[in-house]
Design an enzyme around this catalytic site. Structure first.
Site, PDB file in Angstrom:
ATOM      1  N   HIS A 166       0.843  -0.863   0.003  1.00 30.86           N
ATOM      2  CA  HIS A 166      -0.181  -0.146   0.234  1.00 30.86           C
ATOM      3  C   HIS A 166       0.960   1.392   0.060  1.00 30.86           C
ATOM      4  O   HIS A 166       1.852   0.947   0.731  1.00 30.86           O
ATOM      5  CB  HIS A 166      -0.401  -0.289   0.588  1.00 30.86           C
ATOM      6  CG  HIS A 166      -1.777   1.127   1.583  1.00 30.86           C
ATOM      7  ND1 HIS A 166      -1.869   1.665   2.386  1.00 30.86           N
ATOM      8  CD2 HIS A 166      -3.228   1.979   0.387  1.00 30.86           C
ATOM      9  CE1 HIS A 166      -2.527   3.414   2.326  1.00 30.86           C
ATOM     10  NE2 HIS A 166      -3.089   2.927   1.302  1.00 30.86           N
ATOM     11  N   ASN A 167       0.439   2.090  -1.182  1.00 30.21           N
ATOM     12  CA  ASN A 167       1.587   3.687  -1.114  1.00 30.21           C
ATOM     13  C   ASN A 167       2.695   3.306  -1.065  1.00 30.21           C
ATOM     14  O   ASN A 167       3.461   3.563  -0.537  1.00 30.21           O
ATOM     15  CB  ASN A 167       1.292   4.351  -0.056  1.00 30.21           C
ATOM     16  CG  ASN A 167      -0.248   5.413   0.266  1.00 30.21           C
ATOM     17  OD1 ASN A 167      -1.471   5.020  -0.978  1.00 30.21           O
ATOM     18  ND2 ASN A 167      -0.983   5.355   1.687  1.00 30.21           N
ATOM     19  N   GLU A 212       1.818   0.216  -5.169  1.00 31.02           N
ATOM     20  CA  GLU A 212       0.599   0.707  -5.733  1.00 31.02           C
ATOM     21  C   GLU A 212       1.358   2.386  -6.115  1.00 31.02           C
ATOM     22  O   GLU A 212       2.523   2.384  -5.344  1.00 31.02           O
ATOM     23  CB  GLU A 212      -0.205   1.554  -4.327  1.00 31.02           C
ATOM     24  CG  GLU A 212      -1.053   2.639  -4.885  1.00 31.02           C
ATOM     25  CD  GLU A 212      -2.025   2.613  -3.821  1.00 31.02           C
ATOM     26  OE1 GLU A 212      -3.190   3.346  -3.435  1.00 31.02           O
ATOM     27  OE2 GLU A 212      -1.681   1.864  -1.768  1.00 31.02           O
ATOM     28  N   ASP A 246       0.342   5.841  -6.827  1.00 27.03           N
ATOM     29  CA  ASP A 246      -0.974   7.343  -7.200  1.00 27.03           C
ATOM     30  C   ASP A 246       0.031   8.541  -7.756  1.00 27.03           C
ATOM     31  O   ASP A 246       1.035   9.152  -7.707  1.00 27.03           O
ATOM     32  CB  ASP A 246      -0.460   7.801  -5.639  1.00 27.03           C
ATOM     33  CG  ASP A 246      -1.586   6.781  -4.615  1.00 27.03           C
ATOM     34  OD1 ASP A 246      -2.343   5.530  -5.429  1.00 27.03           O
ATOM     35  OD2 ASP A 246      -1.853   7.144  -3.844  1.00 27.03           O
ATOM     36  N   HIS A 260       1.393  11.386  -2.185  1.00 28.03           N
ATOM     37  CA  HIS A 260       0.284  10.765  -0.880  1.00 28.03           C
ATOM     38  C   HIS A 260      -0.646  11.989  -1.454  1.00 28.03           C
ATOM     39  O   HIS A 260      -0.224  13.271  -0.690  1.00 28.03           O
ATOM     40  CB  HIS A 260       0.422  10.239   0.136  1.00 28.03           C
ATOM     41  CG  HIS A 260      -0.816   9.502   0.721  1.00 28.03           C
ATOM     42  ND1 HIS A 260      -1.202   9.982   2.028  1.00 28.03           N
ATOM     43  CD2 HIS A 260      -1.808   9.187   0.641  1.00 28.03           C
ATOM     44  CE1 HIS A 260      -2.291   9.253   2.050  1.00 28.03           C
ATOM     45  NE2 HIS A 260      -3.330   8.708   1.406  1.00 28.03           N
ATOM     46  N   GLU A 294      -3.239   4.481  -9.204  1.00 28.88           N
ATOM     47  CA  GLU A 294      -4.670   5.719  -8.732  1.00 28.88           C
ATOM     48  C   GLU A 294      -4.401   6.932  -9.499  1.00 28.88           C
ATOM     49  O   GLU A 294      -3.210   7.827  -9.223  1.00 28.88           O
ATOM     50  CB  GLU A 294      -4.496   5.674  -6.815  1.00 28.88           C
ATOM     51  CG  GLU A 294      -4.134   4.399  -6.129  1.00 28.88           C
ATOM     52  CD  GLU A 294      -6.074   4.258  -6.538  1.00 28.88           C
ATOM     53  OE1 GLU A 294      -7.156   5.096  -6.224  1.00 28.88           O
ATOM     54  OE2 GLU A 294      -6.652   3.027  -6.290  1.00 28.88           O
TER      55      GLU A 294
END
Length: 801
Positions: A305-306, A335, A337, A350, A384
């Site tokens: 995650h992240n 991931e 983003d 983030h 994302e």
């Protein structure tokens, strides 16, 4: 020190120059760059530094802590400073685990090359050492630390100090008697060989000697037949025990004459039990041993995650190092983003927080380099996307140009998507997971549900800390007000998202993993395809498990899902992945930069199957008609009892190495994770002032309803009366990968509810194994271990003792 290191230190020109010392710049950030004097110590295993050559040096790192040496061109930090320092003069020391890298800049290319070659030579040498060589090296380091006057001899006073360094507090009279026994020259001090005998006396394994003597007729050796008898009865080796006995004697018996006569001495027996063949983790589970030809949805997938963060979710640093570390851990879903960046270049960070930003193209360059170094099975890029149409087009260009042939752009062999491909079919490929333009217009209801899900994410805890919304306390709403406010929020969202139209170029790169909103299990079954994937927050997934566990199992047997940590976890903490694996969730995303029990469980599951990042789910989690529900498990067979006896510990490290006089008071906690009914923990008492060879001899019993989902975690802690017990080490493994012995007659006799005639029904022998301990970061604490007995027995419907 080992003869190899000794010879190298005397002959290798690079190592000789490193022992003289070099002034180099230590670089921590773009602004923190300071000159330091670095020197390889005479033991060849530690590097120290000081502000000047004549200043008091302090330890910097041990060679055993180093994973590799990188060139300056591969350092994210040094590349930012290319206008100040030539990249050829820089290099990076990369450590095992989560320890930050050490970036150094030498005064010349030649000096940088000397240190790079010399350090890598020592790192490779340490990596190639066998168990005995590692022990020899450790003993040499201890001897060097104790020999303060460097005369090559150890006095009893120095030996007393050494005992504290070795993590044991011993009665002075007893310690002196062991010292005198080792002092064969009667010189009142010990040479290096005498010190080895002193160490052996300190670490004498009486519990293993008792096992040995139970099978040895003369108490001195095990004949071939006696060793075969031990392997069959105690270690649950069956038909191949005779061949295995010959193989183990040849491998572990130190005496050449013993090997010729096919007998095993006490030393050989101890070496066997302390080796990988005596480890609790079944070596058959280390390589790829599972069927890798089933659909992707049939596997647990190691997920991050992240991934770009190496710190917290609010102000932490974004770095390509996050991707490198995750991939080294076997991660197969990372991931990314993406947001609009300056100069038309998308950036990764983030959103709506103070985390730093990195270029999207730099992330892709890192993935292209490291994607398949630890595993060649498919890597999933969870995208994302928050970029405008123009920068999405740039993203699509970078994906195709930088990843090249690694990127999966079409369905396999150009066929229609009627079934999910397998990890085997997708080897060496990177798959993009993200939104995709529909070929058929979706109905209005589904479109609105997707908008609402996006709105919920945008209104979550990752809002800009300066946003006025965070200063407003929520007020109670009437039903009508709530509906009205919902419409207003939706209208606001549609206005904000009107500039983020999906770019066809980027959409085309999403092949098998199209993200879709989750409405209900019935809706997914009736409307979604096997290549559609939904994401769930940890709280949403938890609620679904409790409310509809069986439907969740069937859903995950049919299509993929991803579970991610709550936005409230601003410290990048983790949730327990086990409860989500219990319903077959494939991609349970973890904050891999954060150590703790949750990451230990994750690492433990994916330690098997070649560290490929893919683990085949149990059969009852792969069946779309499965009746399994972890909240109310109906066992496919009768429940079993897992018996774990914690016997002893060996060479446990200090909690605080800076405090020479402190010695640990170790205890062992045995934790079992699985379905809620199986999740339990039990703990031994503590042993005072002994980290070198504590003995517990305590037995625990765990009733297992669904052993296929069980994870076993051994945690060693330093007992404290005033505060929380301090972590020393741990090891976690799946029940399915555990070497298991058979049932012990004596242990069963200790259970008061077992009738004598039932005791005779069981095969009366346990299995003895060592558990090699790992640090908080998951790196080896060799030679630290605990010695245990494990077995499985059928549940007799007895009350737990």
């Amino acid at each position: 020190m080992t003869s190899q290191i000794q010879d190298l230190l005397a002959t290798d020109q690079d190592l000789l120059l490193m022992q003289e010392g070099t002034m180099m710049r230590k670089v921590r950030t773009k602004s923190w760059k300071k000159l330091r004097y670095f020197r390889l110590q005479n033991d060849g295993m530690t590097v120290w530094h000081g502000s000047q050559p004549e200043s008091m040096p302090k330890p910097t790192f041990s060679i055993s802590d180093v994973e590799r040496i990188r060139k300056g061109q591969d350092s994210e930090l040094l590349r930012y400073l290319v206008e100040e320092f030539p990249l050829e003069q820089g290099f990076t020391v990369v450590f095992h685990g989560r320890r930050p890298n050490l970036d150094l800049v030498a005064n010349s290319v030649e000096e940088a090359q000397i240190w790079m070659r010399g350090l890598q030579l020592l790192v490779d040498l340490v990596a190639s050492m066998d168990h005995q060589e590692q022990m020899d090296q450790m003993l040499n380091e201890w001897f060097q630390q104790a020999d303060r006057n460097q005369d090559g001899r150890m006095s009893f006073r120095e030996a007393q100090r050494l005992l504290l360094l070795m993590n044991v507090e011993m009665d002075e009279e007893y310690a002196f008697s062991l010292f005198q026994e080792a002092d064969v020259t009667q010189s009142d001090d010990l040479g290096s060989e005498e010190f080895v005998q002193f160490y052996k006396a300190l670490t004498k394994r009486t519990e293993i000697e008792e096992i040995f003597e139970d099978f040895s007729s003369d108490k001195q050796k095990l004949t071939l037949l006696e060793f075969v008898d031990f392997l069959r009865k105690e270690q649950k080796e069956k038909d191949h025990a005779p061949d295995l006995a010959l193989e183990l004697i040849d491998r572990y018996e130190p005496s050449e004459n013993g090997r010729l006569l096919h007998v095993l001495s006490k030393d050989g027996f101890l070496k066997y039990l302390c080796s990988k063949d005596g480890n609790i983790f079944n070596s058959d589970c280390l390589p790829i041993y599972q069927d890798m030809t089933q659909p992707l949805s049939h596997y647990y997938i190691n997920s991050s995650h992240n991934t770009y963060l190496v710190g917290d979710q609010l102000c932490g640093q974004s770095s390509v190092e996050g991707y490198i570390r995750a991939l080294k851990r076997g991660c197969r879903c990372v991931e990314v983003d993406t947001w609009d960046g300056p100069d038309g270049e998308p950036v990764v960070y983030h959103g709506h927080t103070l985390t730093s930003r990195i270029l999207f193209k730099d992330v892709l360059a890192t993935l292209a380099q490291y994607a398949f170094q630890s595993s060649d099975y498919p890597l999933i890029l969870s995208l994302e996307n928050h970029c405008t149409w123009e920068q999405q087009r740039t993203m699509a260009h970078h994906l195709t140009e930088i990843l090249g042939e690694q990127l999966l752009r079409n369905t396999l062999e150009g066929l229609l998507v009627d079934s999910m491909p397998s990890p085997e079919q997708l080897r060496g490929k990177i798959l993009v997971k993200g939104k995709k333009l529909r070929t058929i217009e979706v109905d209005k209801e589904e479109e609105e549900e997707e908008e609402e899900e996006e709105l919920e994410k945008d209104e979550g805890p990752d809002l800009d800390p300066a946003s006025p919304e965070l200063d407003t306390q929520p007020q109670p709403e009437t039903q009508g007000q709530a509906a009205g406010n919902k419409k207003e929020r939706k209208k606001k969202f549609l206005l904000l998202s009107s500039t983020t139209i999906m770019c066809p170029d980027l959409s085309a790169l999403v092949v098998y993993l199209r993200t879709v909103p989750f409405c209900s299990f019935t809706h997914s079954k009736e409307n979604y395809h096997i290549y559609d994937i939904s994401s769930f927050s940890e709280s949403k997934a938890k609620n679904l498990i409790k409310e509809a566990g069986n439907e969740f199992v069937q859903h995950n047997a049919r299509q993929l899902c991803r579970v991610y940590p709550s936005g409230l976890r601003t410290d990048s903490s983790n949730f327990n992945p086990q409860e989500h694996w219990n319903v077959g969730c494939q991609m349970v995303a973890m904050n891999m930069q954060t150590a703790g029990s949750a990451m230990d469980i994750c690492d433990g599951l994916f330690r098997q199957n070649g560290g490929s990042g893919y683990v085949l789910k149990p059969e009852f989690l792969r069946d779309t008609q499965s009746s399994f529900n972890p909240e109310r498990p109906i066992s496919l067979y009768k429940a079993q009892i897992l018996v774990v006896q914690v016997i002893s510990g060996q060479q446990l490290p200090k909690v605080d190495k800076t405090k020479e006089t402190t010695v640990v008071d170790p205890l062992v906690k045995v934790e079992l994770y699985g379905v809620p009914e199986d999740t339990k923990e039990q703990e031994t008492s503590h042993v005072e002032n002994n980290g070198i060879n504590p003995y517990w001899g305590e037995t625990f019993y765990f009733r297992l309803q669904v052993p296929e989902l069980a994870m076993l975690r051994f945690v060693v802690k330093d007992y404290s009366r005033k505060s929380r017990n301090n972590f020393i080490g741990q090891y976690t493994l799946p029940w399915t990968c555990m070497k298991q012995g058979e049932t012990n007659l004596g242990l069963l006799a200790n259970i008061p509810t077992v009738a004598p005639f039932l005791i005779e029904f069981f095969c009366p022998f346990p299995g003895y194994r060592h558990v090699s301990l790992l640090s908080r970061d998951g790196t080896s604490l060799n030679p630290a271990s605990i010695f245990v007995y494990t077995c499985m027995q059928e549940d007799l419907d007895m009350d737990e003792p």
